[in-house]
Design an enzyme around this catalytic site. Structure first.
Site, PDB file in Angstrom:
ATOM      1  CG  ASP A 138      -1.479  -2.713   8.207  1.00 18.13           C
ATOM      2  OD1 ASP A 138      -2.495  -2.497   8.881  1.00 18.13           O
ATOM      3  OD2 ASP A 138      -1.257  -2.158   7.104  1.00 18.13           O
TER       4      ASP A 138
ATOM      5  CE  LYS B  50      -9.924  -0.526   5.002  1.00 20.86           C
ATOM      6  NZ  LYS B  50      -8.871   0.169   5.752  1.00 20.86           N
TER       7      LYS B  50
ATOM      8  CD1 TRP C 289      -2.643   1.613   0.492  1.00 17.55           C
ATOM      9  CD2 TRP C 289      -2.031   1.863   2.633  1.00 17.55           C
ATOM     10  NE1 TRP C 289      -3.379   2.643   1.027  1.00 17.55           N
ATOM     11  CE2 TRP C 289      -3.017   2.824   2.343  1.00 17.55           C
ATOM     12  CE3 TRP C 289      -1.504   1.822   3.915  1.00 17.55           C
ATOM     13  CZ2 TRP C 289      -3.483   3.730   3.277  1.00 17.55           C
ATOM     14  CZ3 TRP C 289      -1.957   2.723   4.852  1.00 17.55           C
ATOM     15  CH2 TRP C 289      -2.945   3.660   4.532  1.00 17.55           C
TER      16      TRP C 289
HETATM   17  C1  LMR Z   1      -6.797   1.518  -0.189  1.00 14.05           C
HETATM   18  O1  LMR Z   1      -5.706   0.960  -0.290  1.00 14.05           O
HETATM   19  O2  LMR Z   1      -7.531   1.743  -1.161  1.00 14.05           O
HETATM   20  C2  LMR Z   1      -7.313   1.910   1.172  1.00 14.05           C
HETATM   21  O3  LMR Z   1      -6.392   1.521   2.138  1.00 14.05           O
HETATM   22  C3  LMR Z   1      -7.735   3.310   1.266  1.00 14.05           C
HETATM   23  C4  LMR Z   1      -6.604   4.298   1.180  1.00 14.05           C
HETATM   24  O4  LMR Z   1      -6.598   5.209   2.000  1.00 14.05           O
HETATM   25  O5  LMR Z   1      -5.724   4.204   0.320  1.00 14.05           O
END
Ligand code: LMR
Length: 401
Positions: free
Chosen positions: A215, A250, A134
């Site tokens: 996480d 979520k 991410w």
């Molecule tokens: C995502 O990866 O889409 C979510 O974790 C929301 C975000 O804030 O990026």
């Protein structure tokens, strides 16, 4: 002159996830599909207001709760309930009190707080995150002053987790690195570690005296609420010190309420008490105290036997709906003469399509199908009526290769 410095500033680029979602909002086409942000959307393509959340809010409004500050560390009843969800009610960590949990400003806030704690309190200077991960993991830890590297995670050729590469990279890191590990529904690939992989990761973490930072942002969306927390329980039983960030966004569909926790697991109750005071010190300096509404809602649901049962059922239904969408995408792909079976191999909210940034752009401009440049799509954004359109768009792009 200051005014010249300000005049010379360049606008920041759009966020790779939120920026594309903003583009989606402006797209006037009816057939557009939003597969950008990792939100769970219901069969109607909207973020649901879960019945349990609605009921909890009704009760809270009835109690005429005032909007006073929460304690620096947040709501105790909320933190305790999230701990049980993460560690299990019989967890030795909880029974012996060797963990310190504070409420955080969503999972993101928990990650940032954990990074600051690792850097400033423990003197850890290096953090490692998966490749890919991410995007905000990287930004958050950098902002917290940590040096950053990425360890091997996903092999694009095989479409599998590169476990050997991952272990090798973790061994090569400087000792006492902060190692970010996603517990389930890996963002962005949808490929999770197996139990055996986790055991090997734990061994390297121990060998190298790393601090694991687990996480957990999507508990319940991969295999189930209990099953998904298995890695947390593995680390807890192993007796190592580690950090855990949890997002409640979520599971309760309370994204905007910024509801999460950070837990630091240590060796004894006495240590946990000390850590708790240090976390409070960081929180006070960062944002004083956390927001209250989401935590009150989750606290009420998780501490009410009947509501908790109903909530567990809601999470299970959300999980199964995403699974059905995975099967549907694969089925529609076959009808179009292409294989979209990545959807079946991967887990949870996200899938990695293997499309290039150019192909993702073509999907957006030509078909109104919005994923992000890395090739990630949020499977929870799919609904039955759009499956054929999305599969058709994917097929067109695949056939043009
Ligand atoms: C995502 O990866 O889409 C979510 O974790 C929301 C975000 O804030 O990026």
């Amino acid at each position: 002159m200051l005014k010249d410095t300000i005049a010379a500033l360049k606008a920041a680029p759009a966020d790779p996830i939120i920026g594309i979602s903003e583009r989606f909002q402006k797209d006037p086409r009816k057939e557009k599909v939003n597969l950008t942000v990792g939100n769970y959307l219901g069969p109607d393509g909207k973020i649901p207001l879960q019945a349990t959340v609605q009921e909890a809010q009704r009760r809270l409004l009835e109690q005429r709760t005032v909007h006073s500050y929460l304690p620096i560390e947040g709501l105790k009843g909320f933190c305790d309930a999230v701990d049980v969800l993460s560690f299990g009610s019989e967890s030795e960590v909880l029974l012996s009190g060797r963990s310190a949990t504070c409420q955080a400003v969503g999972g993101t806030g928990a990650l940032y707080l954990g990074g600051v704690f690792a850097k400033e309190t423990l003197g850890i200077s290096h953090a490692a995150v998966p490749d890919p991960t991410w995007g905000n993991h990287i930004a958050l830890f950098k902002k917290g002053g940590l040096e950053l590297s990425q360890y091997a995670y996903y092999d694009r050729t095989s479409g599998c987790v590169n476990v050997e590469g991952l272990l090798e990279d973790l061994r090569r890191l400087p000792e006492r690195s902060l190692v970010l590990l996603q517990v389930c529904c890996h963002n962005p690939t949808g490929m999770d570690l197996t139990h055996e992989d986790w055991r090997q990761v734990l061994e390297v973490v121990r060998e190298k005296d790393h601090l694991a930072f687990l996480d957990m942002a999507y508990q319940g969306f991969a295999q189930g609420l209990q099953e998904d927390a298995w890695p947390v329980r593995l680390f807890a039983d192993a007796g190592v010190d580690f950090l855990l960030s949890v997002s409640l966004s979520k599971g309760f569909s309370i994204y905007g309420e910024r509801t999460g926790t950070l837990t630091v697991v240590v060796q004894s109750e006495a240590e946990a008490q000390v850590v708790h005071t240090l976390l409070r010190r960081h929180i006070r300096a960062l944002y004083s105290n956390p927001p209250r509404w989401g935590a009150m809602v989750a606290e009420l649901i998780l501490n009410d036997e009947e509501l908790k049962k109903a909530w567990e059922q809601e999470v299970e239904e959300m999980r199964l709906r995403v699974r059905t969408m995975r099967e549907g995408l694969d089925r529609e792909g076959k009808k179009q003469g292409v294989s979209l079976d990545f959807a079946l191999k991967q887990n949870g909210i996200f899938s990695f399509t293997g499309f290039t940034p150019q192909e993702m752009e073509r999907l957006r401009t030509e078909f109104g199908v919005y994923g992000i440049d890395s090739g990630r799509i949020a499977m929870a954004g799919l609904t039955e009526p759009v499956l054929a359109h999305v599969a058709g768009a994917f097929a067109a792009v695949l056939k043009a290769r």
